[in-house]
Design an enzyme around this catalytic site. Structure first.
Site, PDB file in Angstrom:
ATOM      1  N   ASP A 167       0.851  -1.191   0.000  1.00  0.00           N
ATOM      2  CA  ASP A 167       0.000   0.000   0.000  1.00  0.00           C
ATOM      3  C   ASP A 167       0.888   1.243   0.000  1.00  0.00           C
ATOM      4  OD1 ASP A 167      -3.218   0.512   0.961  1.00  0.00           O
ATOM      5  OD2 ASP A 167      -1.826   2.203   1.084  1.00  0.00           O
ATOM      6  N   ILE A 168       0.489   2.229  -0.801  1.00  0.00           N
ATOM      7  CA  ILE A 168       1.277   3.450  -0.953  1.00  0.00           C
ATOM      8  C   ILE A 168       1.227   4.322   0.318  1.00  0.00           C
ATOM      9  CG2 ILE A 168      -0.506   4.984  -1.914  1.00  0.00           C
ATOM     10  CD1 ILE A 168       1.526   5.684  -4.139  1.00  0.00           C
TER      11      ILE A 168
ATOM     12  N   ASN B  87     -12.783  -3.173   2.761  1.00  0.00           N
ATOM     13  CA  ASN B  87     -13.707  -2.049   2.905  1.00  0.00           C
ATOM     14  C   ASN B  87     -14.667  -2.094   1.724  1.00  0.00           C
ATOM     15  OD1 ASN B  87     -12.417  -1.026   5.225  1.00  0.00           O
ATOM     16  ND2 ASN B  87     -10.864  -0.023   3.965  1.00  0.00           N
TER      17      ASN B  87
ATOM     18  N   HIS C  82     -10.337  -5.126  -3.065  1.00  0.00           N
ATOM     19  CA  HIS C  82      -8.989  -5.400  -2.562  1.00  0.00           C
ATOM     20  C   HIS C  82      -9.068  -5.803  -1.109  1.00  0.00           C
ATOM     21  CE1 HIS C  82      -9.954  -1.097  -2.328  1.00  0.00           C
ATOM     22  NE2 HIS C  82      -9.320  -1.079  -1.167  1.00  0.00           N
TER      23      HIS C  82
HETATM   24  P1  AMP Z   1      -9.798   1.517   0.503  1.00  0.00           P
HETATM   25  O1  AMP Z   1      -9.951   2.761   1.306  1.00  0.00           O
HETATM   26  O2  AMP Z   1     -10.171   0.269   1.242  1.00  0.00           O
HETATM   27  O3  AMP Z   1     -10.461   1.632  -0.851  1.00  0.00           O
HETATM   28  O4  AMP Z   1      -8.243   1.352   0.266  1.00  0.00           O
HETATM   29  C1  AMP Z   1      -7.569   1.808  -0.870  1.00  0.00           C
HETATM   30  C2  AMP Z   1      -6.098   1.694  -0.555  1.00  0.00           C
HETATM   31  O5  AMP Z   1      -5.388   1.816  -1.761  1.00  0.00           O
HETATM   32  C3  AMP Z   1      -5.587   2.785   0.400  1.00  0.00           C
HETATM   33  O6  AMP Z   1      -5.011   2.179   1.545  1.00  0.00           O
HETATM   34  C4  AMP Z   1      -4.557   3.523  -0.451  1.00  0.00           C
HETATM   35  O7  AMP Z   1      -3.454   3.963   0.293  1.00  0.00           O
HETATM   36  C5  AMP Z   1      -4.177   2.472  -1.485  1.00  0.00           C
HETATM   37  N1  AMP Z   1      -3.688   2.972  -2.754  1.00  0.00           N
HETATM   38  C6  AMP Z   1      -4.282   3.892  -3.547  1.00  0.00           C
HETATM   39  N2  AMP Z   1      -3.552   4.079  -4.662  1.00  0.00           N
HETATM   40  C7  AMP Z   1      -2.482   3.241  -4.562  1.00  0.00           C
HETATM   41  C8  AMP Z   1      -1.367   2.965  -5.399  1.00  0.00           C
HETATM   42  N3  AMP Z   1      -1.189   3.594  -6.588  1.00  0.00           N
HETATM   43  N4  AMP Z   1      -0.457   2.060  -4.977  1.00  0.00           N
HETATM   44  C9  AMP Z   1      -0.618   1.418  -3.803  1.00  0.00           C
HETATM   45  N5  AMP Z   1      -1.654   1.642  -2.974  1.00  0.00           N
HETATM   46  C10 AMP Z   1      -2.577   2.532  -3.349  1.00  0.00           C
END
Ligand code: AMP
Length: 127
Positions: free
Chosen positions: A34-35, A91, A104
Protein backbone atom coordinates in the site's frame (compact mmCIF):
# COMPACT_ATOMS: atom_id res chain seq x y z
CA UNK A 1 -6.50 -8.37 -20.54
CA UNK A 2 -10.28 -8.56 -20.60
CA UNK A 3 -12.69 -7.23 -17.96
CA UNK A 4 -10.51 -4.22 -17.19
CA UNK A 5 -11.66 -0.66 -16.51
CA UNK A 6 -9.30 1.86 -18.17
CA UNK A 7 -10.23 4.45 -15.52
CA UNK A 8 -9.40 2.15 -12.59
CA UNK A 9 -6.03 2.76 -10.93
CA UNK A 10 -5.73 -0.88 -9.79
CA UNK A 11 -6.51 -2.17 -13.31
CA UNK A 12 -3.67 0.06 -14.49
CA UNK A 13 -1.35 -1.49 -11.91
CA UNK A 14 -2.39 -4.94 -13.21
CA UNK A 15 -1.59 -3.95 -16.80
CA UNK A 16 1.69 -2.31 -15.72
CA UNK A 17 0.97 1.25 -16.83
CA UNK A 18 1.17 2.53 -13.22
CA UNK A 19 4.09 1.35 -11.07
CA UNK A 20 3.56 -0.48 -7.80
CA UNK A 21 5.72 -2.42 -5.35
CA UNK A 22 4.41 -5.82 -6.44
CA UNK A 23 5.25 -8.62 -4.01
CA UNK A 24 3.10 -11.52 -5.24
CA UNK A 25 1.32 -12.54 -8.42
CA UNK A 26 -0.40 -15.60 -9.83
CA UNK A 27 -2.91 -16.20 -12.63
CA UNK A 28 -5.77 -14.75 -10.58
CA UNK A 29 -4.49 -12.10 -8.17
CA UNK A 30 -1.79 -9.52 -7.63
CA UNK A 31 -0.46 -8.14 -4.32
CA UNK A 32 1.46 -4.92 -3.85
CA UNK A 33 2.47 -2.72 -0.93
CA UNK A 34 0.00 0.00 0.00
CA UNK A 35 1.28 3.45 -0.95
CA UNK A 36 0.08 4.90 2.40
CA UNK A 37 0.62 2.08 4.91
CA UNK A 38 -1.74 2.00 7.89
CA UNK A 39 0.51 -0.44 9.75
CA UNK A 40 4.22 -1.39 9.70
CA UNK A 41 3.34 -3.92 6.99
CA UNK A 42 0.44 -3.28 4.63
CA UNK A 43 -0.26 -4.91 1.27
CA UNK A 44 -3.31 -5.10 -0.96
CA UNK A 45 -4.49 -8.28 -2.70
CA UNK A 46 -6.57 -7.62 -5.79
CA UNK A 47 -8.06 -9.79 -8.54
CA UNK A 48 -6.53 -9.24 -11.99
CA UNK A 49 -10.08 -8.82 -13.28
CA UNK A 50 -12.01 -5.66 -12.43
CA UNK A 51 -14.63 -6.29 -9.74
CA UNK A 52 -15.86 -3.23 -7.84
CA UNK A 53 -16.44 -4.46 -4.30
CA UNK A 54 -17.55 -7.31 -2.06
CA UNK A 55 -21.13 -6.28 -2.81
CA UNK A 56 -20.55 -6.82 -6.53
CA UNK A 57 -19.27 -10.40 -6.28
CA UNK A 58 -21.46 -12.94 -8.06
CA UNK A 59 -21.44 -16.72 -8.25
CA UNK A 60 -19.27 -16.30 -11.36
CA UNK A 61 -16.56 -14.83 -9.12
CA UNK A 62 -16.43 -17.77 -6.73
CA UNK A 63 -13.05 -18.99 -7.94
CA UNK A 64 -11.34 -15.61 -7.95
CA UNK A 65 -12.82 -14.73 -4.54
CA UNK A 66 -11.25 -17.90 -3.19
CA UNK A 67 -7.92 -16.97 -4.75
CA UNK A 68 -7.96 -13.58 -3.00
CA UNK A 69 -8.28 -15.35 0.36
CA UNK A 70 -5.78 -18.07 -0.56
CA UNK A 71 -3.19 -15.37 -1.30
CA UNK A 72 -3.37 -13.99 2.26
CA UNK A 73 -0.99 -16.50 3.87
CA UNK A 74 1.71 -16.36 1.17
CA UNK A 75 1.52 -12.55 1.17
CA UNK A 76 1.77 -12.50 4.99
CA UNK A 77 4.78 -14.80 4.64
CA UNK A 78 6.46 -12.40 2.21
CA UNK A 79 5.73 -9.48 4.59
CA UNK A 80 7.21 -11.51 7.47
CA UNK A 81 4.03 -11.39 9.57
CA UNK A 82 2.55 -14.84 9.04
CA UNK A 83 3.72 -16.06 12.45
CA UNK A 84 3.11 -12.85 14.43
CA UNK A 85 -0.40 -12.42 13.05
CA UNK A 86 -2.18 -10.13 10.66
CA UNK A 87 -5.60 -8.86 9.69
CA UNK A 88 -7.31 -8.97 6.28
CA UNK A 89 -9.83 -6.21 5.73
CA UNK A 90 -12.20 -5.52 2.84
CA UNK A 91 -13.71 -2.05 2.91
CA UNK A 92 -16.95 -2.06 0.94
CA UNK A 93 -18.94 1.08 0.25
CA UNK A 94 -19.16 4.53 1.79
CA UNK A 95 -19.46 3.74 5.51
CA UNK A 96 -16.36 1.56 5.28
CA UNK A 97 -14.57 4.37 3.39
CA UNK A 98 -13.79 2.30 0.30
CA UNK A 99 -11.80 4.72 -1.85
CA UNK A 100 -10.66 2.52 -4.77
CA UNK A 101 -13.49 0.82 -6.62
CA UNK A 102 -11.63 -2.39 -7.45
CA UNK A 103 -12.07 -5.00 -4.75
CA UNK A 104 -8.99 -5.40 -2.56
CA UNK A 105 -8.13 -7.16 0.65
CA UNK A 106 -5.85 -5.15 2.92
CA UNK A 107 -3.29 -7.38 4.67
CA UNK A 108 -1.99 -5.44 7.67
CA UNK A 109 0.29 -6.41 10.51
CA UNK A 110 3.61 -5.89 12.22
CA UNK A 111 2.04 -4.48 15.40
CA UNK A 112 -0.66 -5.41 17.87
CA UNK A 113 -4.15 -4.24 16.91
CA UNK A 114 -7.31 -3.27 18.72
CA UNK A 115 -10.78 -4.71 18.35
CA UNK A 116 -13.42 -3.50 17.59
CA UNK A 117 -11.95 -1.12 15.02
CA UNK A 118 -14.36 1.81 15.46
CA UNK A 119 -12.64 5.04 16.51
CA UNK A 120 -14.73 8.22 16.44
CA UNK A 121 -18.43 8.86 16.70
CA UNK A 122 -20.83 6.38 15.17
CA UNK A 123 -23.43 7.12 12.53
CA UNK A 124 -25.67 4.08 12.67
CA UNK A 125 -27.04 2.60 9.42
CA UNK A 126 -28.79 -0.64 8.56
CA UNK A 127 -31.29 -2.74 10.48
P1 AMP B 1 -9.80 1.52 0.50
O1 AMP B 1 -9.95 2.76 1.31
O2 AMP B 1 -10.17 0.27 1.24
O3 AMP B 1 -10.46 1.63 -0.85
O4 AMP B 1 -8.24 1.35 0.27
C1 AMP B 1 -7.57 1.81 -0.87
C2 AMP B 1 -6.10 1.69 -0.56
O5 AMP B 1 -5.39 1.82 -1.76
C3 AMP B 1 -5.59 2.78 0.40
O6 AMP B 1 -5.01 2.18 1.55
C4 AMP B 1 -4.56 3.52 -0.45
O7 AMP B 1 -3.45 3.96 0.29
C5 AMP B 1 -4.18 2.47 -1.49
N1 AMP B 1 -3.69 2.97 -2.75
C6 AMP B 1 -4.28 3.89 -3.55
N2 AMP B 1 -3.55 4.08 -4.66
C7 AMP B 1 -2.48 3.24 -4.56
C8 AMP B 1 -1.37 2.97 -5.40
N3 AMP B 1 -1.19 3.59 -6.59
N4 AMP B 1 -0.46 2.06 -4.98
C9 AMP B 1 -0.62 1.42 -3.80
N5 AMP B 1 -1.65 1.64 -2.97
C10 AMP B 1 -2.58 2.53 -3.35
Amino acid sequence: MTHQDPDCIFCRIVEGSIPADIIYRNNHVLAFRDIAPAAPHHALIIPLRHIVSLSDLTAEDEEVAGHILLAAAPVADILGIRQSGYRMVFNSGADAIQSVMHIHGHVIGGRSMGWPPFPGEAVVHGQ
